[in-house]
Design an enzyme around this catalytic site. Structure first.
Site, PDB file in Angstrom:
ATOM      1  N   HIS A  30      -7.578   8.075  11.786  1.00 13.33           N
ATOM      2  CA  HIS A  30      -7.179   6.672  11.616  1.00 13.33           C
ATOM      3  C   HIS A  30      -5.666   6.501  11.475  1.00 13.33           C
ATOM      4  O   HIS A  30      -5.194   5.456  11.004  1.00 13.33           O
ATOM      5  CB  HIS A  30      -7.892   6.071  10.394  1.00 13.33           C
ATOM      6  CG  HIS A  30      -9.368   5.949  10.583  1.00 13.33           C
ATOM      7  ND1 HIS A  30     -10.234   5.866   9.531  1.00 13.33           N
ATOM      8  CD2 HIS A  30     -10.123   5.901  11.701  1.00 13.33           C
ATOM      9  CE1 HIS A  30     -11.473   5.762   9.997  1.00 13.33           C
ATOM     10  NE2 HIS A  30     -11.439   5.779  11.303  1.00 13.33           N
ATOM     11  N   GLY A  32     -16.218  12.450   0.020  1.00  8.04           N
ATOM     12  CA  GLY A  32     -15.638  11.163  -0.337  1.00  8.04           C
ATOM     13  C   GLY A  32     -15.633  10.120   0.744  1.00  8.04           C
ATOM     14  O   GLY A  32     -14.675   9.364   0.882  1.00  8.04           O
ATOM     15  N   SER A  85     -18.159   6.941   2.540  1.00  5.84           N
ATOM     16  CA  SER A  85     -19.408   6.167   2.440  1.00  5.84           C
ATOM     17  C   SER A  85     -20.238   6.335   3.706  1.00  5.84           C
ATOM     18  O   SER A  85     -21.373   5.862   3.758  1.00  5.84           O
ATOM     19  CB  SER A  85     -19.061   4.685   2.231  1.00  5.84           C
ATOM     20  OG  SER A  85     -18.203   4.233   3.279  1.00  5.84           O
ATOM     21  N   ARG A 105       0.844  -1.214   0.000  1.00 11.62           N
ATOM     22  CA  ARG A 105       0.000   0.000   0.000  1.00 11.62           C
ATOM     23  C   ARG A 105       0.875   1.258   0.000  1.00 11.62           C
ATOM     24  O   ARG A 105       0.583   2.233  -0.701  1.00 11.62           O
ATOM     25  CB  ARG A 105      -0.928   0.021   1.233  1.00 11.62           C
ATOM     26  CG  ARG A 105      -2.143  -0.867   1.097  1.00 11.62           C
ATOM     27  CD  ARG A 105      -3.057  -0.749   2.290  1.00 11.62           C
ATOM     28  NE  ARG A 105      -3.735   0.550   2.354  1.00 11.62           N
ATOM     29  CZ  ARG A 105      -4.405   0.967   3.437  1.00 11.62           C
ATOM     30  NH1 ARG A 105      -4.425   0.237   4.531  1.00 11.62           N
ATOM     31  NH2 ARG A 105      -5.001   2.152   3.437  1.00 11.62           N
ATOM     32  N   GLN A 145     -10.268  10.604   7.620  1.00 11.31           N
ATOM     33  CA  GLN A 145     -10.217   9.176   7.923  1.00 11.31           C
ATOM     34  C   GLN A 145      -9.057   8.531   7.156  1.00 11.31           C
ATOM     35  O   GLN A 145      -8.728   7.386   7.375  1.00 11.31           O
ATOM     36  CB  GLN A 145     -11.532   8.507   7.508  1.00 11.31           C
ATOM     37  CG  GLN A 145     -12.756   9.046   8.219  1.00 11.31           C
ATOM     38  CD  GLN A 145     -14.045   8.528   7.601  1.00 11.31           C
ATOM     39  OE1 GLN A 145     -14.497   7.430   7.900  1.00 11.31           O
ATOM     40  NE2 GLN A 145     -14.616   9.304   6.685  1.00 11.31           N
ATOM     41  N   CYS A 204       8.103   2.073  23.429  1.00  7.73           N
ATOM     42  CA  CYS A 204       9.300   2.622  24.081  1.00  7.73           C
ATOM     43  C   CYS A 204       9.589   4.058  23.638  1.00  7.73           C
ATOM     44  O   CYS A 204      10.381   4.749  24.265  1.00  7.73           O
ATOM     45  CB  CYS A 204      10.520   1.739  23.782  1.00  7.73           C
ATOM     46  SG  CYS A 204      11.285   2.080  22.180  1.00  7.73           S
ATOM     47  N   CYS A 229      11.670  -1.687  15.882  1.00  9.82           N
ATOM     48  CA  CYS A 229      11.855  -0.392  16.545  1.00  9.82           C
ATOM     49  C   CYS A 229      13.349  -0.088  16.628  1.00  9.82           C
ATOM     50  O   CYS A 229      14.114  -0.913  17.145  1.00  9.82           O
ATOM     51  CB  CYS A 229      11.259  -0.431  17.954  1.00  9.82           C
ATOM     52  SG  CYS A 229      11.677   1.035  18.909  1.00  9.82           S
ATOM     53  N   CYS A 269       6.402   1.670  17.929  1.00  7.42           N
ATOM     54  CA  CYS A 269       6.995   0.526  18.625  1.00  7.42           C
ATOM     55  C   CYS A 269       5.886  -0.255  19.334  1.00  7.42           C
ATOM     56  O   CYS A 269       5.068   0.341  20.049  1.00  7.42           O
ATOM     57  CB  CYS A 269       8.004   1.032  19.655  1.00  7.42           C
ATOM     58  SG  CYS A 269       8.613  -0.257  20.757  1.00  7.42           S
TER      59      CYS A 269
HETATM   60  N1  APR Z   1     -14.864  12.051  -5.236  1.00  7.76           N
HETATM   61  C1  APR Z   1     -15.652  11.997  -4.120  1.00  7.76           C
HETATM   62  N2  APR Z   1     -16.093  10.821  -3.584  1.00  7.76           N
HETATM   63  C2  APR Z   1     -15.745   9.677  -4.209  1.00  7.76           C
HETATM   64  C3  APR Z   1     -14.939   9.659  -5.384  1.00  7.76           C
HETATM   65  C4  APR Z   1     -14.497  10.923  -5.886  1.00  7.76           C
HETATM   66  N3  APR Z   1     -13.731  11.002  -6.961  1.00  7.76           N
HETATM   67  N4  APR Z   1     -14.763   8.361  -5.773  1.00  7.76           N
HETATM   68  C5  APR Z   1     -15.450   7.599  -4.862  1.00  7.76           C
HETATM   69  N5  APR Z   1     -16.039   8.383  -3.934  1.00  7.76           N
HETATM   70  C6  APR Z   1     -16.849   7.982  -2.778  1.00  7.76           C
HETATM   71  C7  APR Z   1     -17.582   6.658  -2.930  1.00  7.76           C
HETATM   72  O1  APR Z   1     -18.835   6.845  -3.560  1.00  7.76           O
HETATM   73  C8  APR Z   1     -17.741   6.219  -1.475  1.00  7.76           C
HETATM   74  O2  APR Z   1     -18.954   6.730  -0.930  1.00  7.76           O
HETATM   75  O3  APR Z   1     -15.967   7.793  -1.704  1.00  7.76           O
HETATM   76  C9  APR Z   1     -16.549   6.879  -0.775  1.00  7.76           C
HETATM   77  C10 APR Z   1     -15.451   5.909  -0.309  1.00  7.76           C
HETATM   78  O4  APR Z   1     -16.012   5.081   0.666  1.00  7.76           O
HETATM   79  P1  APR Z   1     -15.115   3.951   1.394  1.00  7.76           P
HETATM   80  O5  APR Z   1     -14.347   3.222   0.396  1.00  7.76           O
HETATM   81  O6  APR Z   1     -16.043   3.212   2.294  1.00  7.76           O
HETATM   82  O7  APR Z   1     -14.054   4.813   2.243  1.00  7.76           O
HETATM   83  P2  APR Z   1     -14.256   5.602   3.633  1.00  7.76           P
HETATM   84  O8  APR Z   1     -15.632   6.123   3.794  1.00  7.76           O
HETATM   85  O9  APR Z   1     -13.154   6.563   3.742  1.00  7.76           O
HETATM   86  O10 APR Z   1     -14.019   4.397   4.685  1.00  7.76           O
HETATM   87  C11 APR Z   1     -13.991   4.708   6.044  1.00  7.76           C
HETATM   88  O11 APR Z   1     -13.278   2.488   6.599  1.00  7.76           O
HETATM   89  O12 APR Z   1     -12.046   0.737   5.871  1.00  7.76           O
HETATM   90  C12 APR Z   1     -12.101   1.733   6.812  1.00  7.76           C
HETATM   91  O13 APR Z   1     -10.326   2.801   7.958  1.00  7.76           O
HETATM   92  C13 APR Z   1     -10.902   2.676   6.695  1.00  7.76           C
HETATM   93  O14 APR Z   1     -10.877   5.089   6.820  1.00  7.76           O
HETATM   94  C14 APR Z   1     -11.538   3.986   6.248  1.00  7.76           C
HETATM   95  C15 APR Z   1     -12.962   3.864   6.765  1.00  7.76           C
END
Ligand code: APR
Length: 258
Positions: free
Chosen positions: A112, A182, A184, A63, A94, A124, A142, A120
């Site tokens: 997050h 952006g 969900s 990643r 997030q 420590c 570490c 560590c």
């Molecule tokens: N611009 C804006 N929004 C977008 C775009 C874009 N270009 N492309 C996708 N999206 C939207 C999608 O429609 C979706 O609603 O971004 C959202 C991404 O959702 P997730 O993949 O669920 O990511 P997120 O909401 O950040 O997840 C929350 O879940 O897995 C854990 O720790 C991880 O921080 C993360 C947390």
């Protein structure tokens, strides 16, 4: 936007993986999202790390390699510009990709953690930044005590950093306008921040090409990708709020002590 007096607005912004999608960072739950191809329970939990730290680190190294090749997009840059032009902006993310910082944002609350920091497992020393791609050793150790190091991110089942969470709650209570970009809005506690902001009278604007559980409840929905929508929103906001853009201390609400 028209109804609020312009000189005492404070802004809060909540971002999720979608803001980095146009930079090439995969989201989590989208059609090509990480959780479509990988099992979070095998890679992003304390239990998974105890069971197989090499597997977990190999995934985080991959990643970091992917994210390391990505650059901030117009949405990240707009948020950095908004920070420059406002005295009351809190950016709550997030995301662990570090693209907000690369774009120049500094008033940042990382809920997050961050992919580019290690910590560590014995605690420590404080977490440290390590941007090596690939990591010279898997698993990394570490440099202080030689114990296993882990990514300084929040895994499923772990609490969020208390100070970051408190900063996020207070920004949500205080803000007059909250942008939700952006995400969900499925993961708690961040998904509750816009609801808290609305409870405290803020105007909440969602920027997301797809509907979320928040969409029905917010004041405005902009169904576009962030890199296009946010620069346009910011231009409109600046035009309709304050030519001088000198936001003083956020207004004191009757129910809050001065
Ligand atoms: N611009 C804006 N929004 C977008 C775009 C874009 N270009 N492309 C996708 N999206 C939207 C999608 O429609 C979706 O609603 O971004 C959202 C991404 O959702 P997730 O993949 O669920 O990511 P997120 O909401 O950040 O997840 C929350 O879940 O897995 C854990 O720790 C991880 O921080 C993360 C947390």
């Amino acid at each position: 936007m028209q109804s609020l007096p312009h000189h005492n607005r404070s802004l809060a912004v909540l971002t999720g993986a979608g803001i980095s999608a146009e930079s090439g960072v995969p989201t989590f739950r989208g059609p090509t999202g990480l959780w479509r191809n990988y099992h979070p329970e095998e890679l992003a939990t304390p239990h998974a790390f105890r069971r197989d730290p090499e597997l977990v680190w190999a995934w985080y190294d991959w990643r970091r390699g992917l994210v390391g090749a990505c650059r901030p997009n117009a949405a990240h840059h707009t948020l950095a510009d908004m920070e420059q032009h406002s005295a009351c902006l809190t950016l709550i993310t997030q995301n662990v990709d570090g693209l907000h910082q690369l774009a120049g944002s500094s008033q940042l609350v990382e809920l997050h953690g961050n992919l580019w920091r290690l910590r560590c497992t014995r605690g420590c020393r404080p977490p440290w930044e390590d941007r090596a791609v690939p990591l010279p050793a898997i698993p990394p150790r570490c440099p202080g005590c030689g114990a296993l190091a882990r990514p300084d991110v929040v895994w499923f089942g772990e609490p969020l950093p208390a100070a970051a969470l408190e900063a996020a709650w207070s920004a949500a209570r205080r803000c007059q306008v909250m942008l939700v970009i952006g995400t969900s809005a499925l993961v708690q506690p961040p998904a509750s921040l816009p609801l808290l902001a609305m409870e405290h009278g803020a105007r909440v604007v969602e920027i997301n090409p797809d509907p979320t559980p928040l969409s029905e409840r917010v004041d405005e929905v902009i169904r576009q990708p962030a890199a296009a929508a946010l620069p346009a929103w910011w231009r409109k906001y600046r035009r309709t709020t304050d030519p001088g853009l000198s936001w003083a201390k956020p207004a004191v609400r009757p129910e809050e002590p001065a």
